[in-house]
Write an enzyme that holds these catalytic residues in place. Structure first.
Site, PDB file in Angstrom:
ATOM      1  N   MET A  93       0.846  -0.970  -0.009  1.00  0.00           N
ATOM      2  CA  MET A  93       0.031  -0.088  -0.114  1.00  0.00           C
ATOM      3  C   MET A  93       0.856   1.397  -0.009  1.00  0.00           C
ATOM      4  SD  MET A  93      -2.892  -1.349  -0.312  1.00  0.00           S
ATOM      5  CE  MET A  93      -3.774  -2.793   0.020  1.00  0.00           C
ATOM      6  N   HIS A 112      -4.058  -6.208  -8.983  1.00  0.00           N
ATOM      7  CA  HIS A 112      -5.095  -5.050  -8.346  1.00  0.00           C
ATOM      8  C   HIS A 112      -6.387  -5.695  -8.569  1.00  0.00           C
ATOM      9  CE1 HIS A 112      -6.722  -0.963  -8.143  1.00  0.00           C
ATOM     10  NE2 HIS A 112      -7.689  -1.467  -9.008  1.00  0.00           N
TER      11      HIS A 112
HETATM   12  C1  GAR Z   1      -5.697  -7.384  -2.272  1.00  0.00           C
HETATM   13  O1  GAR Z   1      -7.151  -7.553  -2.655  1.00  0.00           O
HETATM   14  C2  GAR Z   1      -4.906  -6.465  -3.380  1.00  0.00           C
HETATM   15  O2  GAR Z   1      -5.217  -6.902  -4.683  1.00  0.00           O
HETATM   16  C3  GAR Z   1      -5.132  -5.403  -2.935  1.00  0.00           C
HETATM   17  O3  GAR Z   1      -5.010  -5.289  -1.495  1.00  0.00           O
HETATM   18  C4  GAR Z   1      -5.381  -6.625  -1.152  1.00  0.00           C
HETATM   19  C5  GAR Z   1      -4.392  -7.150  -0.113  1.00  0.00           C
HETATM   20  O4  GAR Z   1      -4.680  -8.253   0.156  1.00  0.00           O
HETATM   21  N1  GAR Z   1      -4.321  -4.660  -3.696  1.00  0.00           N
HETATM   22  C6  GAR Z   1      -4.417  -3.311  -4.084  1.00  0.00           C
HETATM   23  O5  GAR Z   1      -5.617  -2.790  -3.821  1.00  0.00           O
HETATM   24  C7  GAR Z   1      -3.223  -2.529  -4.834  1.00  0.00           C
HETATM   25  N2  GAR Z   1      -3.744  -1.436  -5.578  1.00  0.00           N
HETATM   26  P1  GAR Z   1      -3.506  -9.283   0.935  1.00  0.00           P
HETATM   27  O6  GAR Z   1      -2.633  -8.764   1.880  1.00  0.00           O
HETATM   28  O7  GAR Z   1      -4.403 -10.172   1.749  1.00  0.00           O
HETATM   29  O8  GAR Z   1      -2.846 -10.007  -0.152  1.00  0.00           O
END
Ligand code: GAR
Length: 202
Positions: A93, A112
């Protein structure tokens, strides 16, 4: 043929990191190996997942660095130390600058949680993406794995998978379905695809 060293960048729960670890253990990722996990947040559960899998990890906090350049220099030196060939942003993030992304052309990939070019770019991350999809009223969403360049969510698309929206979906329910049906499948597939291409060239 050289097995590619992979660094996975995380900030939170790390379910996408887990999908990569599971794919590696199942023999679905063979052209690359996760040798480093970098977390932007010391409380990220992803760090526990890395430890459980015996993968080295490091915390590099943006808040503790005086500048973006200092934050990125720390990351760059960790990557150089471990001879990293491919960076995978898996729920990372933090924004990476143009000077960082230019240093690793076609060597950074991101997952994404929407079908790019919908619901992507600045401000669209995590649950916000699913909130936006539901409030727009789309009937289909999904996930995208793409190369990272200087444009947020703007690099070449590698894989996409669609997921149907159902009556009664909340952002949380939709997030879980998009992860299960799309992200956890296409991210390991894309990682193997890219590593295979690079490993065959070396
Ligand atoms: C996931 O859904 C990923 O695609 C998103 O954050 C989440 C992380 O989950 N990423 C974004 O939004 C990037 N723009 P995780 O830590 O359980 O993998």
């Amino acid at each position: 043929m050289k097995v590619q060293n992979i660094a996975v960048f995380v900030s939170g729960g790390g379910t996408n990191l887990q999908a990569l670890i599971d794919a590696q253990n199942a023999g679905k990722i063979v052209s690359g190996k996760i040798t480093l996990v970098i977390a932007s947040n010391p409380a990220a559960y992803a760090l526990t997942r890395a430890a459980n899998a015996g993968i080295e990890s490091a915390v590099v906090s943006r808040k503790e660095a005086a500048t973006q350049a200092e934050f990125e220099e720390k990351i760059v030196s960790l990557l150089a130390e471990k001879n990293i060939d491919l960076i995978v942003l898996a729920g990372f993030m933090c924004i990476l600058s143009e000077s960082f992304t230019k240093r690793y052309p076609q060597r950074i990939i991101n997952v994404h949680p929407s079908l790019i070019p919908s619901f992507c770019g600045k401000g669209y991350y995590g649950l916000r993406v699913h909130e936006a999809a539901l409030s727009y009223g789309v009937k289909v969403t999904g996930a995208t794995v793409h190369f990272v360049n200087e444009i947020p969510d703007g690099g070449r698309i590698l894989l996409q998978k669609a997921v149907a929206i159902q009556d009664g979906d909340t952002p949380e329910i939709l997030q879980k379905r998009v992860m299960e049906e799309a992200e956890w499948q296409i991210l390991p597939q894309a990682v193997e695809m890219v590593c295979k291409e690079y490993s065959l060239k070396e």
